[in-house]
Motif scaffolding. Structure first.
Motif: not given
Length: 693
Positions: A136, A139-142, A146-147, A150, A177, A181
């Motif tokens: 978390l 990682l680049d959650m954009n 990435s999601p 995770i 989490w 989201q």
């Protein structure tokens, strides 16, 4: 579960952790080159101390603490890698090495180390959370992948550790989490799953579920299937209620006029509340059943004071607690399986009663029993093997439990026990070899025993197991070679040399059918140990087992040789009695019988002369020789040399006609055996049998 946070480096092991069945040895960890120039001044000294005695945990923690204080990257990496090869259950040190790489900017390497740690200890909730937080934070959650990554890691985590009694924080993190989201349905799904898991904070999960559903629209929080089903049910029940209310009031709607409805796509507040209540009533049943399961386990869990790995011994109370917990969980599984089988058979019998009455069942066509869902039992075993990793009894028990499910899983358990946690425990290695032999892999059994003997040379029991393995495989030459090698290697240890010589002679006589070679082995051993009563005894029994007429001279020579040796008085009387019995039963000369008898009487007079003393001596001899050929476990050749009985019992007589224990044949001459034949005093032949000389 102990509280999260790293423990002091001098504390062992950290918290709860475990390995999956196929976890490879941690030697797969990559080697790390020294970085950052020269190593700290005291590094080599502490490093050598740890490697000279790898089982000394304090030496390792001293090394790790020193490297941490020095802040030397290369030394810390090298030390942590070596330490985790030896103690892979210490989850806190996996966190340390991952954090070390992360601070150095090696995020991918840090993630890889977390994965390696989880391969060794997949039940570590703390390490899973540490790994997830690492992802978390890096990682680049954009990015759309990435999601997904995770979520995939969360699924791996709950699959591996979600059934742990202390897995609440992992489930909470997963639900939070998903909430972040904006996936309300996913939040519901996660909470639904944990409602069925007996955990320490089971009631808190139900409260979170209620708050989640009360704070959101049911249509958005529930799955579409459940929402439509519950909505239709609630709508129908409301309709029935209003119809009943209208009847009670005497009101009646005109034909064709329907009940007022809310705008399409919306639910009234009343309907939403009904939906929530309906959903809660369903979950109440699940919650109550889960509460029952938690209560069943609560006392067992309360007795677990140290769920993490530690090299210090566990107290007996906790060991008994683990055994009791495992007993109960296995019994629950067996009972559930029986109940399922019973219900299944009953339902089948009821549905097919008529057909079964008309058609006889053919052998082999019966329905298979319900498959065992033993995941929870396995999780408990794995939890136990974190805290009790240094107790071979639990590894043995786990292997025995898994045998019904296939040999590969048992091999994985033995591999973990022998190669990682108990490399210097002979018994678990011997059990592993026995398992491989039972399943037909003789080469694997040979490798296990040979590797054990190489690692711990001088173990008598291992050499005997190797020889026995070859004998059972029909390779008598290899079995003989192993025993001859043992005889040669023990020349400087007379007691052990005699022990192996007796074993070799027995093999040559009983299986090789070669009394000459057996006799030669024993005589050579007697030259080295002329005062060893067991050698004299086995040689005597070898001669007694031969043809009576041909062996008379050899028997007498054995007796004479034994009487000339420095043996205990009662042992000499024993040999004299045996020689007298032989000539009495097989000699064709009464003069010879009388001569031997008189020599025996002289010996009795010299040794005290009393029959009672001889019999007492026989009893003492029996006690001293008890267990002379048992299969006791031996710890070292040094023990064997000092005390043959402690090392491994000496063999019984080679003559199958005599009793099994060395020196046990005196029981043939005890008065009870002869009482029914009228011999009131067996050895007082002067009373009417032989004339007084």
């Amino acid at each position: 579960m102990a509280a999260e946070g790293e423990m002091n480096a001098m504390e062992i092991g950290e918290e709860m952790s475990d390995e999956k069945p196929d976890a490879a040895p941690s030697s797969l960890l990559p080697s790390t080159e020294d970085e950052g120039g020269d190593l700290p001044a005291d590094f080599e000294r502490l490093w050598n101390a740890a490697h000279d005695n790898p089982q000394d945990f304090t030496s390792w923690t001293d090394l790790l603490q020193y490297c941490e204080q020095e802040g030397h990257m290369g030394a810390s990496q090298r030390s942590l890698m070596a330490f985790l090869n030896r103690y892979p259950l210490c989850y806190g040190y996996w966190k340390k090495i991952a954090d070390l790489e992360r601070r150095a900017g090696n995020n991918n390497k840090a993630a890889e180390l977390c994965v390696q740690g989880l391969q060794s200890i997949p039940l570590s909730v703390d390490l899973w959370i540490h790994y997830i937080n690492l992802l978390l934070g890096t990682l680049d959650m954009n990015l759309p992948e990435s999601p997904k990554r995770i979520r995939s890691v969360f699924e791996d985590a709950v699959a591996a550790a979600g059934l742990d009694f202390h897995s609440d924080r992992l489930w909470d993190l997963y639900a939070e989490w998903e909430k972040e989201q904006g996936n309300l349905r996913n939040v519901t799904a996660v909470l639904d799953r944990v409602l069925r898991v007996p955990t320490q904070h089971y009631s808190a999960h139900y409260e979170k579920f209620k708050n989640h559903l009360n704070g959101n629209q049911p249509k958005e929080a529930l799955s579409l299937e459940e929402y439509e089903e519950v909505r239709a049910s609630c709508h129908e029940s409301r309709k029935v209620e209003r119809t009943e209310q209208a009847k009670d009031k005497g009101e009646e709607r005109p034909p064709g006029e329907e009940e007022p409805t809310t705008p399409e796509g919306t639910d009234s507040e009343e309907l939403m509340q009904r939906i929530r209540e309906h959903v809660f009533s369903r979950r109440d049943e699940i919650y109550q059943q889960n509460e029952i399961e938690v209560r069943k386990r609560w006392n067992f869990e309360e007795n677990i004071k140290r769920p993490y790995f530690h090299v210090k011994p566990l107290d007996q109370l906790q060991l008994r607690g683990w055994h009791a917990y495992l007993d109960w969980e296995v019994a629950q599984l067996n009972q559930d399986t029986k109940d399922q089988d019973k219900d299944s058979n009953q339902a089948e019998a009821e549905s097919n009663e008529e057909a079964e009455a008309m058609t006889p069942t053919r052998p082999g066509t019966e329905e298979p029993t319900v498959a065992r869902d033993d995941h929870r039992v396995r999780v408990l075993f794995e939890r136990c093997l974190i805290a009790c990793a240094l107790y071979e009894e639990f590894w043995t028990r786990y292997a025995r439990y898994l045998e019904t499910d296939g040999a590969d899983e048992v091999r994985a358990v033995y591999r973990r026990a022998c190669e990682i946690h108990l490399p210097s425990s002979p018994n678990i290695h011997i059990q592993r070899a026995t398992f491989e032999e039972r399943h037909g892999d003789l080469d694997a059994a040979r490798r296990v025993l040979a590797a054990l003997e190489e690692k711990m040379p001088g173990l008598v029991v291992v050499r005997l197991r190797r020889a026995a393995l070859e004998r059972r495989a029909g390779r008598l030459e290899q079995s003989e070679a192993l025993l001859r090698e043992a005889v040669a290697q023990s020349e400087e240890k007379p007691t052990l040399h005699a022990f192996y010589s007796i074993k070799l002679a027995r093999l040559l006589l009983k299986l090789g059918r070669n009394p000459d070679r057996a006799r030669k082995v024993l005589r050579e051993a007697l030259e080295r140990s002329p005062d060893n009563d067991k050698l004299h005894l086995n040689l005597l029994e070898l001669e007694l087992s031969a043809d009576a007429c041909a062996s008379a001279e050899s028997v007498q020579r054995c007796v004479t040789q034994a009487l000339a040796a420095s043996l205990a008085p009662h042992t000499k009387i024993l040999f004299s009695q045996r020689g007298l019995q032989f000539v009495e039963e097989y000699s064709d000369s009464i003069k010879n019988v009388v001569s031997v008898y008189e020599e025996h009487q002289k010996l009795l007079a010299e040794m005290g002369g009393a029959k009672r003393e001889a019999e007492d001596g026989d009893k003492d001899s029996k006690k001293s020789n008890k267990g002379d050929d048992g299969s006791s476990d031996v710890t070292s050749a040094e023990v064997a040399a000092d005390d043959a009985q402690a090392a491994a019992p000496a063999p019984p007589e080679m003559n199958a006609d005599t009793t099994a224990q060395s020196g046990g044949y005196e029981s043939w001459y005890q008065q009870p055996q002869y009482g029914s034949y009228g011999y009131q005093n067996t050895w007082n032949y002067s009373q009417g049998y032989y004339p007084q000389s």
